[in-house]
Motif scaffolding. Sequence first.
Motif, PDB file in Angstrom:
ATOM      1  N   ALA A 209       0.878  -1.187   0.055  1.00 12.95           N
ATOM      2  CA  ALA A 209       0.025  -0.286  -0.075  1.00 12.95           C
ATOM      3  C   ALA A 209       0.290   1.309  -0.314  1.00 12.95           C
ATOM      4  N   VAL A 210       2.058   1.475   0.225  1.00 12.82           N
ATOM      5  CA  VAL A 210       3.222   2.308   1.026  1.00 12.82           C
ATOM      6  C   VAL A 210       4.170   2.402  -0.100  1.00 12.82           C
ATOM      7  N   THR A 211       4.227   0.878  -1.599  1.00  5.14           N
ATOM      8  CA  THR A 211       5.122   1.042  -1.867  1.00  5.14           C
ATOM      9  C   THR A 211       4.848   0.853  -3.543  1.00  5.14           C
ATOM     10  N   VAL A 212       3.660   0.531  -3.536  1.00  8.12           N
ATOM     11  CA  VAL A 212       3.292   0.293  -5.656  1.00  8.12           C
ATOM     12  C   VAL A 212       2.252   1.215  -5.450  1.00  8.12           C
ATOM     13  N   PRO A 213       1.296   1.055  -7.164  1.00 10.70           N
ATOM     14  CA  PRO A 213       0.302   2.108  -6.991  1.00 10.70           C
ATOM     15  C   PRO A 213      -0.852   1.004  -6.228  1.00 10.70           C
ATOM     16  N   GLY A 353       8.924  -6.122  -5.878  1.00 12.66           N
ATOM     17  CA  GLY A 353       7.602  -5.918  -5.731  1.00 12.66           C
ATOM     18  C   GLY A 353       6.511  -6.637  -5.696  1.00 12.66           C
ATOM     19  N   LEU A 354       5.459  -7.437  -6.397  1.00  9.06           N
ATOM     20  CA  LEU A 354       5.019  -8.130  -5.801  1.00  9.06           C
ATOM     21  C   LEU A 354       5.222  -9.873  -5.389  1.00  9.06           C
ATOM     22  N   THR A 355       6.018 -10.554  -6.683  1.00  7.04           N
ATOM     23  CA  THR A 355       6.383 -11.470  -5.555  1.00  7.04           C
ATOM     24  C   THR A 355       7.849 -11.854  -4.747  1.00  7.04           C
ATOM     25  N   GLY A 356       8.399 -10.228  -4.372  1.00  2.00           N
ATOM     26  CA  GLY A 356       8.825  -9.984  -2.948  1.00  2.00           C
ATOM     27  C   GLY A 356       7.951 -10.261  -1.929  1.00  2.00           C
ATOM     28  N   ALA A 357       6.856  -9.450  -2.712  1.00  2.41           N
ATOM     29  CA  ALA A 357       6.100  -9.202  -1.423  1.00  2.41           C
ATOM     30  C   ALA A 357       5.741 -10.969  -0.488  1.00  2.41           C
ATOM     31  N   ALA A 358       4.981 -11.108  -1.975  1.00  2.00           N
ATOM     32  CA  ALA A 358       4.930 -12.506  -1.927  1.00  2.00           C
ATOM     33  C   ALA A 358       5.810 -13.890  -1.011  1.00  2.00           C
ATOM     34  N   ALA A 359       6.855 -13.988  -1.794  1.00  2.00           N
ATOM     35  CA  ALA A 359       8.066 -14.383  -1.160  1.00  2.00           C
ATOM     36  C   ALA A 359       8.640 -14.357   0.901  1.00  2.00           C
ATOM     37  N   ALA A 360       8.340 -13.209   0.685  1.00  2.00           N
ATOM     38  CA  ALA A 360       8.765 -12.570   2.674  1.00  2.00           C
ATOM     39  C   ALA A 360       7.767 -13.136   3.466  1.00  2.00           C
ATOM     40  N   MET A 361       6.455 -13.230   3.196  1.00  8.31           N
ATOM     41  CA  MET A 361       5.240 -13.754   3.902  1.00  8.31           C
ATOM     42  C   MET A 361       5.549 -15.607   4.079  1.00  8.31           C
ATOM     43  N   THR A 362       5.711 -15.971   2.464  1.00  3.96           N
ATOM     44  CA  THR A 362       6.714 -17.669   3.026  1.00  3.96           C
ATOM     45  C   THR A 362       6.897 -17.559   3.715  1.00  3.96           C
ATOM     46  N   CYS A 363       8.080 -17.053   3.864  1.00  2.00           N
ATOM     47  CA  CYS A 363       9.617 -16.671   4.369  1.00  2.00           C
ATOM     48  C   CYS A 363       9.056 -16.612   5.994  1.00  2.00           C
TER      49      CYS A 363
END
Length: 373
Positions: A209-213, A353-363
């Motif tokens: 919400a604070v880093t991407v459109p 981006g989006l994949t970074g957010a998803a990978a972070a949540m998985t870890c």
Amino acid sequence: EFGSWAASWTILLIAGHAASLGFSESVVRYYTTHAARGEWSRARGFLISGSLVAIVFASLMSGLACTLLLVFQQHLPAGMYGPLLLAALALPLFAFQDWLEGVARAFGRPVLALAPVYLLRPVCIAAILTGLAMAGHSADASTAMAAVLAAIALATAVQGLFVCRAAPQQLFQVKSNHGKIAWIIGSAPLALAFLIDQLAAYADILALAVTVPSSETGAYFAAARIIALASLAPYAVSVIAGRDFAFHHASGDAAGLLASVRRTTRWTFWASTALLLVLLLTGPLLLSMFGRGFLVAAPCISLLALGLVARAAGGHGEDLLMALGHQAHTVRIATLSALVALGLAFIATPLFGLTGAAAAMTCAAAIRSVLFV
């Protein structure tokens, strides 16, 4: 508009689950313990106290949130003031429904706990939003949040009626025993733990919400909600597990408690895995139904699925700790998990981006499971 609504809805979820001051979680422990011991006056007193706390504390939070929004209105991103204000107004109703869900779980009525929240409320949101759009209102974030407010009010009224009807008759045959400060002392840490846990669960949305459109946030939120359908399996087991753990502990049945822990862990893992396999196959198709622009988040589906498997493998350690009265351990683990999730999300999202957010949540999910085990 969908991204703005997703951010507002996420904030309502995070605040709403904490606004009952932990009573929506502790009711499974305290009510079950008092009922198992035949202490119906204390059970009645806890239920009345929990209802009052949920309403009063959530109303205070709502008033504070509305005041802050009015003061800082000019500093909010474009299009966020309306949906955030409606989310703040919905907070007391959301918190009270969260409390009713906990009471239904404590009564041993899992369908009554889940159906109004996960079936009736979404259907009402869709129906009301459709009606508003057909009446000429624009299908923007504020209109969608207005539909959420109305749907929560309707679902809460229906659930409240049926929860009252499901209450054991013994509760109506005794006077209330109020004033146990231990209830607040035991419940408040759970509110903190749940708030922290919600921050960890939605760290990706907050970072996006604070880093991407907002359009990318909306696409990611849609992908996350698709995968979240599989989380209904562990949550459904949790509805039964918490009460079961508390009952065995109150009865001094250590062997039964151990068997229940093992059984619920197996149910959670295999049910989640089966649902995830179905969602992995149908995920891209479901995502395309939101619109072609949402397919940008398709690669996130597999990553988020791995995170849910890791979380399911950890079983129901949080419910077990709560049933045993180890709220402090729950808070410590939740705090560490939230710090890891928020740290990873805010580092990986700007870079990948989006994949970074998803990978972070998985870890973060994998680390959380290890901590609770």
